[in-house]
Write a protein that holds these residues in place. Sequence first.
Motif, mmCIF file in Angstrom:
data_model
loop_
_atom_site.group_PDB
_atom_site.id
_atom_site.type_symbol
_atom_site.label_atom_id
_atom_site.label_comp_id
_atom_site.label_asym_id
_atom_site.label_seq_id
_atom_site.Cartn_x
_atom_site.Cartn_y
_atom_site.Cartn_z
ATOM 1 N N SER A 41 15.146 7.009 -0.278
ATOM 2 C CA SER A 41 14.042 7.640 0.451
ATOM 3 C C SER A 41 13.049 8.281 -0.514
ATOM 4 O O SER A 41 11.830 8.174 -0.328
ATOM 5 N N TYR A 42 13.570 8.924 -1.551
ATOM 6 C CA TYR A 42 12.699 9.562 -2.541
ATOM 7 C C TYR A 42 11.855 8.515 -3.273
ATOM 8 O O TYR A 42 10.651 8.707 -3.475
ATOM 9 N N SER A 43 12.473 7.406 -3.651
ATOM 10 C CA SER A 43 11.746 6.341 -4.374
ATOM 11 C C SER A 43 10.628 5.767 -3.506
ATOM 12 O O SER A 43 9.508 5.548 -3.988
ATOM 13 N N VAL A 44 10.944 5.503 -2.230
ATOM 14 C CA VAL A 44 9.934 4.974 -1.312
ATOM 15 C C VAL A 44 8.807 5.979 -1.108
ATOM 16 O O VAL A 44 7.620 5.630 -1.165
ATOM 17 N N ALA A 45 9.163 7.241 -0.887
ATOM 18 C CA ALA A 45 8.163 8.284 -0.650
ATOM 19 C C ALA A 45 7.243 8.454 -1.849
ATOM 20 O O ALA A 45 6.023 8.597 -1.700
ATOM 21 N N MET A 46 7.818 8.436 -3.065
ATOM 22 C CA MET A 46 6.998 8.600 -4.271
ATOM 23 C C MET A 46 6.038 7.429 -4.457
ATOM 24 O O MET A 46 4.910 7.616 -4.920
ATOM 25 N N ASN A 47 6.478 6.214 -4.095
ATOM 26 C CA ASN A 47 5.588 5.059 -4.239
ATOM 27 C C ASN A 47 4.492 5.051 -3.184
ATOM 28 O O ASN A 47 3.347 4.671 -3.481
ATOM 29 N N ILE A 48 4.810 5.458 -1.960
ATOM 30 C CA ILE A 48 3.773 5.565 -0.930
ATOM 31 C C ILE A 48 2.716 6.578 -1.359
ATOM 32 O O ILE A 48 1.508 6.339 -1.237
ATOM 33 N N ASP A 49 3.174 7.713 -1.871
ATOM 34 C CA ASP A 49 2.246 8.731 -2.368
ATOM 35 C C ASP A 49 1.413 8.183 -3.527
ATOM 36 O O ASP A 49 0.214 8.458 -3.624
ATOM 37 N N HIS A 50 2.054 7.388 -4.381
ATOM 38 C CA HIS A 50 1.352 6.781 -5.524
ATOM 39 C C HIS A 50 0.303 5.774 -5.061
ATOM 40 O O HIS A 50 -0.816 5.733 -5.591
ATOM 41 N N PHE A 51 0.637 4.956 -4.047
ATOM 42 C CA PHE A 51 -0.305 3.987 -3.503
ATOM 43 C C PHE A 51 -1.532 4.689 -2.925
ATOM 44 O O PHE A 51 -2.678 4.280 -3.171
ATOM 45 N N LEU A 52 -1.291 5.746 -2.147
ATOM 46 C CA LEU A 52 -2.404 6.475 -1.532
ATOM 47 C C LEU A 52 -3.273 7.139 -2.596
ATOM 48 O O LEU A 52 -4.496 7.181 -2.448
ATOM 49 N N ALA A 53 -2.638 7.626 -3.651
ATOM 50 C CA ALA A 53 -3.411 8.230 -4.742
ATOM 51 C C ALA A 53 -4.303 7.189 -5.410
ATOM 52 O O ALA A 53 -5.449 7.475 -5.770
ATOM 53 N N GLN A 54 -3.778 5.960 -5.558
ATOM 54 C CA GLN A 54 -4.588 4.888 -6.146
ATOM 55 C C GLN A 54 -5.768 4.526 -5.236
ATOM 56 O O GLN A 54 -6.878 4.273 -5.716
ATOM 57 N N LEU A 55 -5.513 4.490 -3.935
ATOM 58 C CA LEU A 55 -6.593 4.200 -2.995
ATOM 59 C C LEU A 55 -7.648 5.302 -3.033
ATOM 60 O O LEU A 55 -8.845 5.023 -2.978
ATOM 61 N N GLU A 56 -7.187 6.551 -3.142
ATOM 62 C CA GLU A 56 -8.131 7.664 -3.239
ATOM 63 C C GLU A 56 -8.987 7.535 -4.493
ATOM 64 O O GLU A 56 -10.203 7.760 -4.454
ATOM 65 N N ASP A 57 -8.342 7.180 -5.608
ATOM 66 C CA ASP A 57 -9.080 7.042 -6.868
ATOM 67 C C ASP A 57 -10.083 5.901 -6.827
ATOM 68 O O ASP A 57 -11.092 5.915 -7.548
ATOM 69 N N SER A 58 -9.790 4.882 -6.007
ATOM 70 C CA SER A 58 -10.697 3.727 -5.933
ATOM 71 C C SER A 58 -11.912 3.990 -5.040
ATOM 72 O O SER A 58 -12.894 3.240 -5.096
ATOM 73 N N LEU A 59 -11.843 5.035 -4.226
ATOM 74 C CA LEU A 59 -12.966 5.353 -3.345
ATOM 75 C C LEU A 59 -14.062 6.053 -4.141
ATOM 76 O O LEU A 59 -13.794 6.889 -4.991
ATOM 77 N N SER A 60 -15.286 5.704 -3.853
ATOM 78 C CA SER A 60 -16.402 6.294 -4.583
ATOM 79 C C SER A 60 -17.637 6.378 -3.688
ATOM 80 O O SER A 60 -17.686 5.774 -2.612
ATOM 81 N N LEU A 61 -18.615 7.127 -4.163
ATOM 82 C CA LEU A 61 -19.897 7.253 -3.479
ATOM 83 C C LEU A 61 -20.941 6.473 -4.274
ATOM 84 O O LEU A 61 -20.869 6.386 -5.496
ATOM 85 N N SER A 62 -21.915 5.932 -3.587
ATOM 86 C CA SER A 62 -23.038 5.247 -4.248
ATOM 87 C C SER A 62 -24.311 6.014 -3.939
ATOM 88 O O SER A 62 -24.660 6.188 -2.767
ATOM 89 N N ALA A 63 -24.954 6.481 -4.994
ATOM 90 C CA ALA A 63 -26.227 7.190 -4.842
ATOM 91 C C ALA A 63 -27.325 6.311 -5.451
ATOM 92 O O ALA A 63 -27.323 6.066 -6.659
ATOM 93 N N PHE A 64 -28.241 5.826 -4.608
ATOM 94 C CA PHE A 64 -29.256 4.870 -5.059
ATOM 95 C C PHE A 64 -30.514 5.604 -5.531
ATOM 96 O O PHE A 64 -31.010 6.527 -4.872
ATOM 97 N N ILE A 65 -30.990 5.155 -6.671
ATOM 98 C CA ILE A 65 -32.130 5.806 -7.325
ATOM 99 C C ILE A 65 -33.433 5.249 -6.764
ATOM 100 O O ILE A 65 -33.580 4.037 -6.561
#
Length: 302
Positions: A41-65
């Motif tokens: 359970s701990y291994s699965v939980a840590m990987n789910i948390d890791h996946f979500l963290a990666q998705l969060e890091d991949s999200l970004s904003l685009s500011a057009f000049i």
Amino acid sequence: MKFRTLSYYLSEAVKSLVRNRLMTLASILTVFSCIFILVFSYSVAMNIDHFLAQLEDSLSLSAFIASDVEDSQVLSMLHEIESMENVAQIEYISYDEAFERALEMFANDPMFTLGLTPGIFPRSFIITMEDVSDYSSVVNALQSMVDNDRGLEYVRYHQSIITVISTLSNGIRIISTVMIIILIVLANVIIMNTIRLTINSRRNEITIMKYIGATDWFIKWPFIIEGMLIGLIGAALPVMIVWFGYGGAAEAIHNSFFMVEEVLTFRSAASIFVVLMPLSLSIGMGIGIYGSIISMRKHLQV
């Protein structure tokens, strides 16, 4: 405690484990089952948390000049946005880079880009945030630059995706923590009851030792060491099984779902088991020792 005395206690504990091998096996299997569920359970939980963290890091904003902004002003705008609170990284996309990205995006449909030239797509800043859940502070600051004609034309971000991922991340972390705590408590109860049954089956042996004048601690120590060994063996086995199987399971998932590896990566086994191994062994040994001491109290009152 003298080495000779410790050696005697250890020898008695090992002899008792062998002599009462059926109860020993039952106790070890109980510890094994509880710790295995906890480790998995701990291994699965840590990987789910890791996946979500990666998705969060991949999200970004685009500011057009805005098109009327000179190249000389872009650098000062970049520094201003970079200094905003919660901005982790900023990347400048020039006219040429924006055009190249469009060509890559529509590589399978070259007719879409036919006749287009560099300069048709606007320049922009790609902004990555430190904390996705607090994206509104960055959006408001960028929108202020748009509203006040300070070089930005508009801001694009995926509010619904950011909100969903942020909510999922927080929810799963809370659920995982609660589940792990519940599993630890259940493991405590089940393992202690099993050890109590083991000691109860030998109550006559304890009573006889009391009648012939053995002190409480002389009686306790072999049982304490026995409980510690049961907990140690029962906790070490599932940790090793999951550790050795972890890499193979991750590889099998990548091979079955090749797109997963392109988007998400599993946490390394070392990063999980550097915490999980001492935690599991401590829980197993601690419960074994505590269960032995608690279970022996009434038998020592002769």
